[in-house]
Design a protein around this motif. Structure first.
Motif, mmCIF file in Angstrom:
data_model
loop_
_atom_site.group_PDB
_atom_site.id
_atom_site.type_symbol
_atom_site.label_atom_id
_atom_site.label_comp_id
_atom_site.label_asym_id
_atom_site.label_seq_id
_atom_site.Cartn_x
_atom_site.Cartn_y
_atom_site.Cartn_z
ATOM 1 N N ALA A 174 0.813 -1.220 0.000
ATOM 2 C CA ALA A 174 0.000 0.000 0.000
ATOM 3 C C ALA A 174 0.845 1.268 0.000
ATOM 4 O O ALA A 174 0.338 2.354 0.286
ATOM 5 N N ASP A 176 2.440 4.640 -0.772
ATOM 6 C CA ASP A 176 1.992 5.773 -1.575
ATOM 7 C C ASP A 176 3.151 6.252 -2.452
ATOM 8 O O ASP A 176 4.064 6.923 -1.975
ATOM 9 N N ASP A 179 2.567 10.033 -7.910
ATOM 10 C CA ASP A 179 1.993 9.662 -9.195
ATOM 11 C C ASP A 179 2.550 10.501 -10.345
ATOM 12 O O ASP A 179 1.880 11.376 -10.884
ATOM 13 N N SER A 206 -0.784 -4.510 -5.810
ATOM 14 C CA SER A 206 -0.150 -3.483 -4.970
ATOM 15 C C SER A 206 -0.097 -2.156 -5.703
ATOM 16 O O SER A 206 -0.344 -2.065 -6.912
ATOM 17 N N THR A 207 0.247 -1.114 -4.958
ATOM 18 C CA THR A 207 0.444 0.193 -5.592
ATOM 19 C C THR A 207 1.651 0.160 -6.534
ATOM 20 O O THR A 207 1.683 0.899 -7.520
ATOM 21 N N ALA A 210 0.305 -1.135 -9.752
ATOM 22 C CA ALA A 210 -0.508 -0.104 -10.400
ATOM 23 C C ALA A 210 0.382 0.966 -11.033
ATOM 24 O O ALA A 210 0.127 1.421 -12.160
ATOM 25 N N TYR A 211 1.435 1.353 -10.327
ATOM 26 C CA TYR A 211 2.372 2.355 -10.850
ATOM 27 C C TYR A 211 3.058 1.823 -12.114
ATOM 28 O O TYR A 211 3.148 2.518 -13.131
#
Length: 298
Positions: A174, A176, A179, A206-207, A210-211
């Motif tokens: 998770a 951060d 972006d 996971s982030t 996604a990234y």
């Protein structure tokens, strides 16, 4: 003194009759500020490093321009824990080749290692919770990074323009991640032109995944049966230590890459002799010398 006078004025108004809206809250705010600004630090220098030492913690505030080779950031100084690597503290220290950050450090602040152009590895502790913007911007020799599981934020351009970066592992599902495509980038600091040509490792959904998918990066899923390979110089087989087995792994790879392959992280770890020239028998010999105690570092 000026803060104390302002504070006294606000408190007197709130006592007289609350003529200042939310007087108590405002006074509390000024009290917190006054306490923070009144806390004094002592400057301490140990080796290459300079620290600001407070009553309950310390932060790295600078590094001598002559610093070279491996830098170890201690867990404590003058009896208090080192918790912060301060803004610009290693900015442009281009003779540093590796940094080991001891347990207890929680934050790497803005541009802390900016333009450390010969920094090849950064070993981060489990205690770390944040990596601020541009922390490793233009560390063009950095090859692999493992972001520990307790890191909750990776800031704007934290790993921008890291031209030799082949892999980054993000263990917090998770986390951060700022972006923008240049937060993790091999080239540039641009919303349009930056890109990462290495591999991002992370967990499914996971982030990190996604990234990677948003910005077209190669992503590989971590799983229980595929352990994370640490950034440990000499550790060719990924078992978290340096032994004769790593020497053997290098020799096998040099003899027959197809039969005994090593991934990018393992190759970066094993490249300990004339770093950057690829794996040779000299890397295996150097690892053997380390294992036998003939040399104490790479």
């Amino acid at each position: 003194m000026k803060i104390n006078k302002i504070l006294a004025f606000i408190l007197s108004l709130s006592i007289i009759g609350g003529s200042v809206p939310f007087g108590t809250e405002l006074a509390d705010s000024f009290l917190i500020t006054a306490n923070a600004e009144s806390e004094e630090s002592t400057e301490v220098t140990e080796g290459y490093l300079t620290f600001k030492v407070y009553s309950d913690h310390a932060e790295v505030s600078g590094c001598d321009e002559s610093a070279e080779g491996e830098i170890i950031i201690p867990s404590e100084i003058n009896g208090v824990p080192v918790t912060i690597i301060g803004k610009d503290s290693f900015n442009n220290r281009n003779k540093i080749t590796s940094v080991t950050i001891s347990e207890g450090v929680k934050s790497i602040e803005y541009r802390a290692f900016y333009s450390c152009v010969n920094l090849e590895s950064a070993d981060m502790p489990e205690s770390l919770t944040s990596i601020d913007g541009c922390a490793f911007y233009y560390c063009k020799s950095l090859t692999t990074v493992k972001v520990p599981k307790n890191v909750t934020t990776i800031g704007d351009g934290a790993f921008a323009d890291c031209r030799s970066l082949t892999s980054i592992t993000i263990l917090n599902p998770a986390c951060d991640i700022y972006d923008e495509r240049y937060t993790i980038a091999s080239v540039g600091y641009s919303s349009l032109a930056s890109y990462f040509n290495g591999t991002i490792y992370g967990y499914a959904d996971s982030t990190a995944q996604a990234y990677a998918e948003k910005y077209g990066c190669t992503f590989e899923v971590l799983s229980e049966d595929k352990p994370v390979i640490e950034n440990i110089s000499g550790d060719a087989n990924g078992d978290g230590k340096v032994t004769l087995a790593d020497c053997v792994a290098v020799l096998q790879y040099v003899a027959n890459k197809e039969k005994y392959p090593l991934d990018e992280t393992a190759i970066a770890n094993a490249d300990v002799y004339n770093k950057g020239d690829g794996l040779t028998g000299m890397d295996a010999l150097t690892i053997q010398q380390y294992d036998s105690g003939i040399i104490s570092s790479f």
